[in-house]
Scaffold this motif. Structure first.
Motif, PDB file in Angstrom:
ATOM      1  N   ASP A   1      -4.022 -12.421   3.833  1.00  0.00           N
ATOM      2  CA  ASP A   1      -3.639 -11.890   2.525  1.00  0.00           C
ATOM      3  C   ASP A   1      -4.848 -11.237   1.856  1.00  0.00           C
ATOM      4  O   ASP A   1      -5.965 -11.752   1.933  1.00  0.00           O
ATOM      5  N   ALA A   2      -4.626 -10.112   1.214  1.00  0.00           N
ATOM      6  CA  ALA A   2      -5.681  -9.415   0.482  1.00  0.00           C
ATOM      7  C   ALA A   2      -5.037  -8.626  -0.650  1.00  0.00           C
ATOM      8  O   ALA A   2      -3.813  -8.469  -0.713  1.00  0.00           O
ATOM      9  N   SER A   3      -5.878  -8.115  -1.569  1.00  0.00           N
ATOM     10  CA  SER A   3      -5.384  -7.350  -2.703  1.00  0.00           C
ATOM     11  C   SER A   3      -6.252  -6.107  -2.878  1.00  0.00           C
ATOM     12  O   SER A   3      -7.473  -6.182  -2.727  1.00  0.00           O
ATOM     13  N   ILE A   4      -5.620  -4.970  -3.154  1.00  0.00           N
ATOM     14  CA  ILE A   4      -6.366  -3.743  -3.395  1.00  0.00           C
ATOM     15  C   ILE A   4      -6.185  -3.288  -4.837  1.00  0.00           C
ATOM     16  O   ILE A   4      -5.173  -3.604  -5.483  1.00  0.00           O
ATOM     17  N   GLN A   5      -7.179  -2.578  -5.352  1.00  0.00           N
ATOM     18  CA  GLN A   5      -7.067  -1.964  -6.674  1.00  0.00           C
ATOM     19  C   GLN A   5      -7.003  -0.458  -6.487  1.00  0.00           C
ATOM     20  O   GLN A   5      -7.784   0.126  -5.741  1.00  0.00           O
ATOM     21  N   LEU A   6      -6.060   0.189  -7.175  1.00  0.00           N
ATOM     22  CA  LEU A   6      -5.866   1.624  -7.078  1.00  0.00           C
ATOM     23  C   LEU A   6      -6.662   2.343  -8.175  1.00  0.00           C
ATOM     24  O   LEU A   6      -7.108   1.720  -9.143  1.00  0.00           O
ATOM     25  N   PRO A   7      -6.839   3.662  -8.051  1.00  0.00           N
ATOM     26  CA  PRO A   7      -7.581   4.410  -9.075  1.00  0.00           C
ATOM     27  C   PRO A   7      -6.991   4.288 -10.475  1.00  0.00           C
ATOM     28  O   PRO A   7      -7.724   4.418 -11.470  1.00  0.00           O
ATOM     29  N   ASP A   8      -5.671   4.034 -10.575  1.00  0.00           N
ATOM     30  CA  ASP A   8      -5.067   3.899 -11.913  1.00  0.00           C
ATOM     31  C   ASP A   8      -5.209   2.486 -12.480  1.00  0.00           C
ATOM     32  O   ASP A   8      -4.665   2.182 -13.545  1.00  0.00           O
ATOM     33  N   GLY A   9      -5.934   1.602 -11.737  1.00  0.00           N
ATOM     34  CA  GLY A   9      -6.182   0.254 -12.229  1.00  0.00           C
ATOM     35  C   GLY A   9      -5.221  -0.805 -11.732  1.00  0.00           C
ATOM     36  O   GLY A   9      -5.467  -2.001 -11.887  1.00  0.00           O
ATOM     37  N   ARG A  10      -4.107  -0.385 -11.142  1.00  0.00           N
ATOM     38  CA  ARG A  10      -3.129  -1.356 -10.642  1.00  0.00           C
ATOM     39  C   ARG A  10      -3.689  -2.114  -9.447  1.00  0.00           C
ATOM     40  O   ARG A  10      -4.448  -1.579  -8.652  1.00  0.00           O
ATOM     41  N   LYS A  11      -3.274  -3.380  -9.330  1.00  0.00           N
ATOM     42  CA  LYS A  11      -3.631  -4.184  -8.167  1.00  0.00           C
ATOM     43  C   LYS A  11      -2.379  -4.464  -7.338  1.00  0.00           C
ATOM     44  O   LYS A  11      -1.331  -4.811  -7.900  1.00  0.00           O
ATOM     45  N   LEU A  12      -2.512  -4.298  -6.018  1.00  0.00           N
ATOM     46  CA  LEU A  12      -1.389  -4.508  -5.115  1.00  0.00           C
ATOM     47  C   LEU A  12      -1.749  -5.562  -4.079  1.00  0.00           C
ATOM     48  O   LEU A  12      -2.690  -5.377  -3.302  1.00  0.00           O
ATOM     49  N   PRO A  13      -1.033  -6.694  -4.047  1.00  0.00           N
ATOM     50  CA  PRO A  13      -1.259  -7.672  -2.985  1.00  0.00           C
ATOM     51  C   PRO A  13      -0.580  -7.202  -1.699  1.00  0.00           C
ATOM     52  O   PRO A  13       0.364  -6.396  -1.739  1.00  0.00           O
ATOM     53  N   GLY A  14      -1.048  -7.715  -0.584  1.00  0.00           N
ATOM     54  CA  GLY A  14      -0.433  -7.324   0.676  1.00  0.00           C
ATOM     55  C   GLY A  14      -0.894  -8.201   1.825  1.00  0.00           C
ATOM     56  O   GLY A  14      -1.829  -8.991   1.706  1.00  0.00           O
ATOM     57  N   HIS A  15      -0.207  -8.054   2.958  1.00  0.00           N
ATOM     58  CA  HIS A  15      -0.542  -8.764   4.185  1.00  0.00           C
ATOM     59  C   HIS A  15      -1.157  -7.758   5.159  1.00  0.00           C
ATOM     60  O   HIS A  15      -0.583  -6.680   5.384  1.00  0.00           O
ATOM     61  N   TYR A  16      -2.303  -8.131   5.757  1.00  0.00           N
ATOM     62  CA  TYR A  16      -3.051  -7.191   6.592  1.00  0.00           C
ATOM     63  C   TYR A  16      -3.415  -7.807   7.938  1.00  0.00           C
ATOM     64  O   TYR A  16      -3.834  -8.967   8.010  1.00  0.00           O
ATOM     65  N   HIS A  17      -3.255  -7.015   9.000  1.00  0.00           N
ATOM     66  CA  HIS A  17      -3.694  -7.437  10.325  1.00  0.00           C
ATOM     67  C   HIS A  17      -5.224  -7.542  10.364  1.00  0.00           C
ATOM     68  O   HIS A  17      -5.925  -6.708   9.771  1.00  0.00           O
ATOM     69  N   ILE A  18      -5.726  -8.540  11.070  1.00  0.00           N
ATOM     70  CA  ILE A  18      -7.161  -8.668  11.328  1.00  0.00           C
ATOM     71  C   ILE A  18      -7.449  -7.919  12.633  1.00  0.00           C
ATOM     72  O   ILE A  18      -7.116  -8.392  13.712  1.00  0.00           O
ATOM     73  N   THR A  19      -8.053  -6.742  12.529  1.00  0.00           N
ATOM     74  CA  THR A  19      -8.315  -5.924  13.723  1.00  0.00           C
ATOM     75  C   THR A  19      -9.806  -5.633  13.806  1.00  0.00           C
ATOM     76  O   THR A  19     -10.295  -4.656  13.237  1.00  0.00           O
ATOM     77  N   THR A  20     -10.524  -6.492  14.531  1.00  0.00           N
ATOM     78  CA  THR A  20     -11.970  -6.314  14.659  1.00  0.00           C
ATOM     79  C   THR A  20     -12.312  -5.053  15.439  1.00  0.00           C
ATOM     80  O   THR A  20     -13.436  -4.577  15.370  1.00  0.00           O
ATOM     81  N   GLY A  21     -11.357  -4.520  16.179  1.00  0.00           N
ATOM     82  CA  GLY A  21     -11.610  -3.305  16.950  1.00  0.00           C
ATOM     83  C   GLY A  21     -11.214  -2.038  16.226  1.00  0.00           C
ATOM     84  O   GLY A  21     -11.354  -0.936  16.778  1.00  0.00           O
ATOM     85  N   GLY A  22     -10.739  -2.147  15.004  1.00  0.00           N
ATOM     86  CA  GLY A  22     -10.334  -0.960  14.251  1.00  0.00           C
ATOM     87  C   GLY A  22     -11.536  -0.217  13.700  1.00  0.00           C
ATOM     88  O   GLY A  22     -12.358  -0.795  12.992  1.00  0.00           O
ATOM     89  N   ASP A  23     -11.649   1.067  14.006  1.00  0.00           N
ATOM     90  CA  ASP A  23     -12.804   1.860  13.550  1.00  0.00           C
ATOM     91  C   ASP A  23     -12.535   2.478  12.180  1.00  0.00           C
ATOM     92  O   ASP A  23     -12.654   3.683  11.984  1.00  0.00           O
ATOM     93  N   TYR A  24     -12.192   1.631  11.211  1.00  0.00           N
ATOM     94  CA  TYR A  24     -11.840   2.077   9.859  1.00  0.00           C
ATOM     95  C   TYR A  24     -12.096   0.926   8.891  1.00  0.00           C
ATOM     96  O   TYR A  24     -12.492  -0.179   9.292  1.00  0.00           O
ATOM     97  N   GLY A  25     -11.884   1.192   7.613  1.00  0.00           N
ATOM     98  CA  GLY A  25     -11.927   0.135   6.616  1.00  0.00           C
ATOM     99  C   GLY A  25     -10.560  -0.519   6.528  1.00  0.00           C
ATOM    100  O   GLY A  25     -10.352  -1.637   6.976  1.00  0.00           O
ATOM    101  N   ILE A  26      -9.614   0.210   5.919  1.00  0.00           N
ATOM    102  CA  ILE A  26      -8.212  -0.212   5.909  1.00  0.00           C
ATOM    103  C   ILE A  26      -7.372   0.928   6.469  1.00  0.00           C
ATOM    104  O   ILE A  26      -7.557   2.090   6.086  1.00  0.00           O
ATOM    105  N   LEU A  27      -6.464   0.605   7.362  1.00  0.00           N
ATOM    106  CA  LEU A  27      -5.483   1.572   7.863  1.00  0.00           C
ATOM    107  C   LEU A  27      -4.119   1.115   7.364  1.00  0.00           C
ATOM    108  O   LEU A  27      -3.589   0.099   7.803  1.00  0.00           O
ATOM    109  N   PHE A  28      -3.565   1.874   6.389  1.00  0.00           N
ATOM    110  CA  PHE A  28      -2.285   1.502   5.801  1.00  0.00           C
ATOM    111  C   PHE A  28      -1.126   1.876   6.712  1.00  0.00           C
ATOM    112  O   PHE A  28      -1.177   2.885   7.430  1.00  0.00           O
ATOM    113  N   ASN A  29      -0.068   1.068   6.666  1.00  0.00           N
ATOM    114  CA  ASN A  29       1.196   1.443   7.275  1.00  0.00           C
ATOM    115  C   ASN A  29       1.919   2.431   6.362  1.00  0.00           C
ATOM    116  O   ASN A  29       1.902   2.275   5.132  1.00  0.00           O
TER     117      ASN A  29
END
Length: 289
Positions: free
Chosen positions: A170-198
């Motif tokens: 579980d993690a939460s992101i903050q958007l540029p407009d100030g809103r916070k969105l909780p979400g469920h995220y895969h743990i991908t140690t091999g992902g060459d990115y920060g967050i890759l959204f579905n």
């Protein structure tokens, strides 16, 4: 007279996880954790990406040819946007990580030429066999016997769930407009990115209209060419830690289904590199130090 015998009880064996079974140095190649591996029947050291988000073990087709490894069977794999494709499957008699031996590993054969000088990818097969500690600072993979999480972890304990066989946090992101969105995220140690959204998560929350495009990428997937849009978010909150100016990406073709719940996306190397991770797959525990 009848005689009665009683078997002595065997004392319970306690698992001593103070010391790792193996300490494996790794290289960072294009944001991938690359570990040395040897296969039965071969004498050369191979290079595998360790990716906690990889549900199957993959062997580069050219490496399989060099080892004269045949693929008598086929398996179905999920490709882009959950399209199902067939892939040849071979059985590796043994996979060696230093002195440790993983017997009878099934590996899908795929062309990994686009990734670089890589012979394969391993993830869940390793997580199921050991407790895995990833020390990015020392560039070491420490493997402990499965069981109780090793003592001495000073980080925050987080419990994860499994989406099929991939750990989800579980993690939460903050958007540029100030809103916070909780979400469920895969743990991908091999992902060459920060967050890759579905994409369904992007579309549902209108992230494509809220996030400023920094640049785009064109990447060849197993099935088709994917077009990624790269941006950033002001804040990611994860396990009591607040990370600012986090790089994010999305594509209309990315949709990793959640078996029980909505999966917002995957968290990759640009986040995990800031921590030391201990993953106890059996106990569903993640320590962030």
């Amino acid at each position: 007279m009848p005689a009665y015998a009683q078997r002595k009880s065997t004392p319970a064996v306690t698992t001593d996880n103070k010391k790792p079974l193996a300490v494996i140095p790794f290289q960072l190649i294009d944001k991938h954790v690359v570990i040395p591996v040897m296969l039965s029947g071969g004498t050369d050291t191979l290079h595998f990406i360790f990716d906690s988000g990889s549900e199957v073990t993959i062997l580069h087709t050219k490496t399989a040819e060099k080892l004269h490894l045949k693929a008598p069977g086929q398996a179905y794999m999920s490709g882009t946007n959950n399209a199902v494709i067939k892939a040849p499957v071979a059985t590796i008699n043994a996979l060696y990580l230093k002195e440790l031996r993983l017997p009878y590993v099934n590996a899908n054969l795929e062309d990994l030429s686009d990734i670089g000088p890589i012979d394969g990818i391993i993830g869940v097969a390793l997580l199921k066999s050991y407790i895995v500690k990833i020390d990015y600072r020392q560039q070491q993979l420490l493997l402990y016997r499965a069981g109780k999480t090793p003592i001495g972890n000073t980080g925050r304990l987080l419990h994860f769930q499994l989406n099929f066989t991939t750990p989800v946090i579980d993690a939460s992101i903050q958007l540029p407009d100030g809103r916070k969105l909780p979400g469920h995220y895969h743990i991908t140690t091999g992902g060459d990115y920060g967050i890759l959204f579905n994409w369904p998560y992007v579309d549902k929350n209108k992230l494509n209209t809220l996030l400023t495009t920094i640049n785009t990428d064109r990447v060849q997937d197993m099935v088709k060419v994917l077009y990624y849009i790269n941006s950033s978010i002001p804040l990611l909150e994860l396990g009591g830690h607040s990370l600012r100016d986090v790089p994010v990406s999305y594509s209309k073709d990315i949709d990793d289904l959640g078996v029980f719940t909505e999966v917002a996306g995957a968290i990759g190397y640009d986040i995990w590199k800031q921590f030391t991770l201990t993953i106890n797959y059996d106990k569903k525990e993640l320590y962030l130090e």
